[in-house]
Motif scaffolding. Structure first.
Motif, mmCIF file in Angstrom:
data_model
loop_
_atom_site.group_PDB
_atom_site.id
_atom_site.type_symbol
_atom_site.label_atom_id
_atom_site.label_comp_id
_atom_site.label_asym_id
_atom_site.label_seq_id
_atom_site.Cartn_x
_atom_site.Cartn_y
_atom_site.Cartn_z
ATOM 1 N N ALA A 176 12.246 -27.644 -96.494
ATOM 2 C CA ALA A 176 11.706 -26.446 -97.123
ATOM 3 C C ALA A 176 12.331 -26.101 -98.468
ATOM 4 O O ALA A 176 11.844 -25.203 -99.143
ATOM 5 C CB ALA A 176 11.886 -25.255 -96.180
ATOM 6 N N GLY A 177 13.378 -26.789 -98.869
ATOM 7 C CA GLY A 177 14.056 -26.398 -100.097
ATOM 8 C C GLY A 177 15.009 -25.253 -99.827
ATOM 9 O O GLY A 177 15.442 -25.030 -98.697
ATOM 10 N N THR A 178 15.340 -24.477 -100.862
ATOM 11 C CA THR A 178 16.329 -23.417 -100.698
ATOM 12 C C THR A 178 15.728 -22.095 -100.215
ATOM 13 O O THR A 178 16.409 -21.281 -99.614
ATOM 14 C CB THR A 178 17.069 -23.169 -102.026
ATOM 15 O OG1 THR A 178 16.102 -22.862 -103.040
ATOM 16 C CG2 THR A 178 17.857 -24.407 -102.442
ATOM 17 N N ARG A 179 14.458 -21.872 -100.490
ATOM 18 C CA ARG A 179 13.800 -20.638 -100.062
ATOM 19 C C ARG A 179 12.959 -20.918 -98.830
ATOM 20 O O ARG A 179 11.858 -21.475 -98.916
ATOM 21 C CB ARG A 179 12.911 -20.097 -101.190
ATOM 22 C CG ARG A 179 12.229 -18.778 -100.881
ATOM 23 C CD ARG A 179 13.234 -17.652 -100.749
ATOM 24 N NE ARG A 179 12.569 -16.368 -100.547
ATOM 25 C CZ ARG A 179 13.207 -15.237 -100.297
ATOM 26 N NH1 ARG A 179 14.530 -15.233 -100.236
ATOM 27 N NH2 ARG A 179 12.539 -14.110 -100.116
ATOM 28 N N THR A 180 13.479 -20.568 -97.664
ATOM 29 C CA THR A 180 12.775 -20.903 -96.426
ATOM 30 C C THR A 180 11.754 -19.841 -96.067
ATOM 31 O O THR A 180 11.961 -18.648 -96.308
ATOM 32 C CB THR A 180 13.775 -21.069 -95.267
ATOM 33 O OG1 THR A 180 14.613 -19.904 -95.190
ATOM 34 C CG2 THR A 180 14.651 -22.292 -95.487
ATOM 35 N N PRO A 181 10.643 -20.252 -95.468
ATOM 36 C CA PRO A 181 9.558 -19.303 -95.154
ATOM 37 C C PRO A 181 9.864 -18.462 -93.919
ATOM 38 O O PRO A 181 10.761 -18.780 -93.130
ATOM 39 C CB PRO A 181 8.364 -20.229 -94.906
ATOM 40 C CG PRO A 181 8.984 -21.486 -94.387
ATOM 41 C CD PRO A 181 10.276 -21.641 -95.148
ATOM 42 N N VAL A 182 9.110 -17.402 -93.757
ATOM 43 C CA VAL A 182 9.251 -16.510 -92.612
ATOM 44 C C VAL A 182 7.859 -16.166 -92.100
ATOM 45 O O VAL A 182 6.878 -16.231 -92.849
ATOM 46 C CB VAL A 182 10.027 -15.232 -93.013
ATOM 47 C CG1 VAL A 182 9.226 -14.408 -94.011
ATOM 48 C CG2 VAL A 182 10.384 -14.402 -91.786
ATOM 49 N N ALA A 183 7.764 -15.830 -90.823
ATOM 50 C CA ALA A 183 6.474 -15.442 -90.241
ATOM 51 C C ALA A 183 6.701 -14.305 -89.258
ATOM 52 O O ALA A 183 7.765 -14.201 -88.638
ATOM 53 C CB ALA A 183 5.830 -16.630 -89.528
ATOM 54 N N ASN A 184 5.717 -13.454 -89.124
ATOM 55 C CA ASN A 184 5.778 -12.345 -88.171
ATOM 56 C C ASN A 184 4.534 -12.414 -87.293
ATOM 57 O O ASN A 184 3.428 -12.104 -87.728
ATOM 58 C CB ASN A 184 5.850 -11.002 -88.904
ATOM 59 C CG ASN A 184 5.973 -9.836 -87.943
ATOM 60 O OD1 ASN A 184 6.100 -10.021 -86.735
ATOM 61 N ND2 ASN A 184 5.945 -8.626 -88.466
ATOM 62 N N LEU A 185 4.738 -12.837 -86.047
ATOM 63 C CA LEU A 185 3.624 -12.975 -85.111
ATOM 64 C C LEU A 185 3.492 -11.773 -84.189
ATOM 65 O O LEU A 185 2.612 -11.759 -83.323
ATOM 66 C CB LEU A 185 3.808 -14.247 -84.263
ATOM 67 C CG LEU A 185 4.029 -15.562 -85.021
ATOM 68 C CD1 LEU A 185 4.168 -16.712 -84.035
ATOM 69 C CD2 LEU A 185 2.895 -15.814 -85.988
ATOM 70 N N ASP A 186 4.393 -10.786 -84.341
ATOM 71 C CA ASP A 186 4.387 -9.600 -83.468
ATOM 72 C C ASP A 186 4.472 -9.982 -81.991
ATOM 73 O O ASP A 186 3.815 -9.375 -81.131
ATOM 74 C CB ASP A 186 3.131 -8.744 -83.713
ATOM 75 C CG ASP A 186 3.127 -8.100 -85.090
ATOM 76 O OD1 ASP A 186 4.204 -7.679 -85.545
ATOM 77 O OD2 ASP A 186 2.053 -8.046 -85.719
ATOM 78 N N LEU A 187 5.283 -10.987 -81.699
ATOM 79 C CA LEU A 187 5.444 -11.420 -80.313
ATOM 80 C C LEU A 187 6.238 -10.373 -79.535
ATOM 81 O O LEU A 187 7.159 -9.750 -80.060
ATOM 82 C CB LEU A 187 6.182 -12.763 -80.270
ATOM 83 C CG LEU A 187 5.410 -13.953 -80.844
ATOM 84 C CD1 LEU A 187 6.328 -15.161 -80.997
ATOM 85 C CD2 LEU A 187 4.222 -14.298 -79.950
ATOM 86 N N GLU A 188 5.880 -10.188 -78.286
ATOM 87 C CA GLU A 188 6.531 -9.192 -77.450
ATOM 88 C C GLU A 188 7.099 -9.830 -76.193
ATOM 89 O O GLU A 188 6.676 -10.917 -75.774
ATOM 90 C CB GLU A 188 5.530 -8.091 -77.070
ATOM 91 C CG GLU A 188 4.984 -7.320 -78.263
ATOM 92 C CD GLU A 188 4.018 -6.227 -77.844
ATOM 93 O OE1 GLU A 188 3.741 -6.114 -76.632
ATOM 94 O OE2 GLU A 188 3.542 -5.489 -78.730
ATOM 95 N N THR A 189 8.066 -9.142 -75.592
ATOM 96 C CA THR A 189 8.681 -9.617 -74.354
ATOM 97 C C THR A 189 7.608 -9.863 -73.293
ATOM 98 O O THR A 189 6.720 -9.030 -73.084
ATOM 99 C CB THR A 189 9.691 -8.584 -73.839
ATOM 100 O OG1 THR A 189 10.727 -8.419 -74.816
ATOM 101 C CG2 THR A 189 10.318 -9.039 -72.526
ATOM 102 N N GLY A 190 7.709 -11.010 -72.638
ATOM 103 C CA GLY A 190 6.758 -11.369 -71.590
ATOM 104 C C GLY A 190 5.644 -12.288 -72.048
ATOM 105 O O GLY A 190 4.963 -12.896 -71.213
#
Length: 310
Positions: free
Chosen positions: A197-211
């Protein structure tokens, strides 16, 4: 000698306090307030904690004496600022007794636990920040001896105590041996996965919840999220975790704060991580370390499993 699967009884709080020094420790290992709820209970030996990987100074494998991990006994962080690391607790054998057919649970009674509560913190840092003291932060004192690869007895102990079967014992030794040979030849570690990925790594938000049921993405997909040091937003993806790629499991919690072992300071994660039920570090690349750290997962390393697949 205790072995995996043995039944033991945790001594009463009073009996355990009688084994501790003025720091609330036995042989450098703290008995923490979070452990009091287990006193008097009958429990099962999960692993024999005769060694551990050094995650403070990264000096390699350390020798621990007279200690075990008990099944379903992880620290809940309630006495340590709400730390969410959920470390597998160390139990000195002096705090346990074998369960016999005639045995009865230890009697409970009021005890003064002020010493234990006071021992949960150290002197504040230079900026005034609280510094915590727990089994993880004091591990180098509790396990002061290094355990080199040439001491092959450790692999026999792994097998004899039931920590690992024959195949895993052999695999752990061979993996460790290859790592040492490569180090002597100046070849570095043999990485299963390489960051792209190089020096700036990506991020993601899947809104995953417990269970929720999730699947760990493929090795290639995860490699695209890691830098050259195999990190995503500062969090490492260890080679051992590649064995979970493609596997499914349920989210058991979210991690956004934990104690930094080297300093004792509470670290607030800018990018929270998740834990998956049953997904713990297998320790194969660390001489079959039985420490059983929870594996932390960035959401970008996971995908939600559709309901009809679950």
């Amino acid at each position: 000698m205790l072995k995996v699967g043995d039944q033991v009884e945790v001594l009463s709080a009073g009996e355990i306090l009688a084994t501790l020094d003025e720091r609330g420790e036995l042989d450098g290992l703290p008995f923490m307030p979070e452990m009091l709820r287990y006193c008097g209970r009958r429990m099962t030996v999960f692993k024999v904690a005769h060694k551990l990987c050094d995650t403070i100074e990264y000096t390699g494998i350390r020798r621990m004496r007279d200690a075990v991990h008990l099944a379903e006994s992880r620290c809940d962080g309630s006495a340590h600022g709400g730390c969410q690391a959920a470390c597998l607790i160390y139990w000195k054998t002096a705090w346990l007794r074998p369960v016999s057919a005639e045995g009865r649970p230890a009697a409970a009674g009021p005890v003064d636990v002020t010493l234990l509560e006071r021992a949960t913190t150290k002197e504040p840092d230079e900026d005034g920040a609280t510094r915590y003291s727990c089994q993880a932060t004091e591990m180098l004192r509790a396990a002061p001896e290094r355990l080199p690869l040439k001491d092959v007895r450790q692999f026999w102990w792994d097998y004899r105590t039931g920590n690992t079967g024959a195949a895993d014992t052999l695999r752990g030794f061979v993996t460790a041996l290859i790592g040492r040979v490569r180090a002597r030849l100046g070849l570095g570690e043999a990485r299963v996965i390489k960051g792209r990925a190089g020096t700036r790594t990506p991020v993601a938000n899947l809104d995953l919840e417990t269970g929720e049921l999730v699947r760990v993405r493929s090795m290639d997909e995860i490699a695209e999220t890691l830098d050259a040091g195999l990190r995503n937003r500062g969090m490492a993806f260890a080679d051992d975790l590649t064995e979970f790629c493609g596997k499914t499991g349920r989210i058991s919690g979210r991690i956004d704060r934990l104690i930094e072992e080297s300093s004792g300071r509470m670290i607030e994660m800018k990018t929270p991580s998740l834990v998956i039920d049953g997904f713990v570090c297998p320790g194969r690349r660390s001489f079959n370390c039985p420490r059983g750290h929870l594996a932390y997962w960035r959401e970008i390393w996971l995908e939600r499993v559709p309901t009809d697949e679950g």
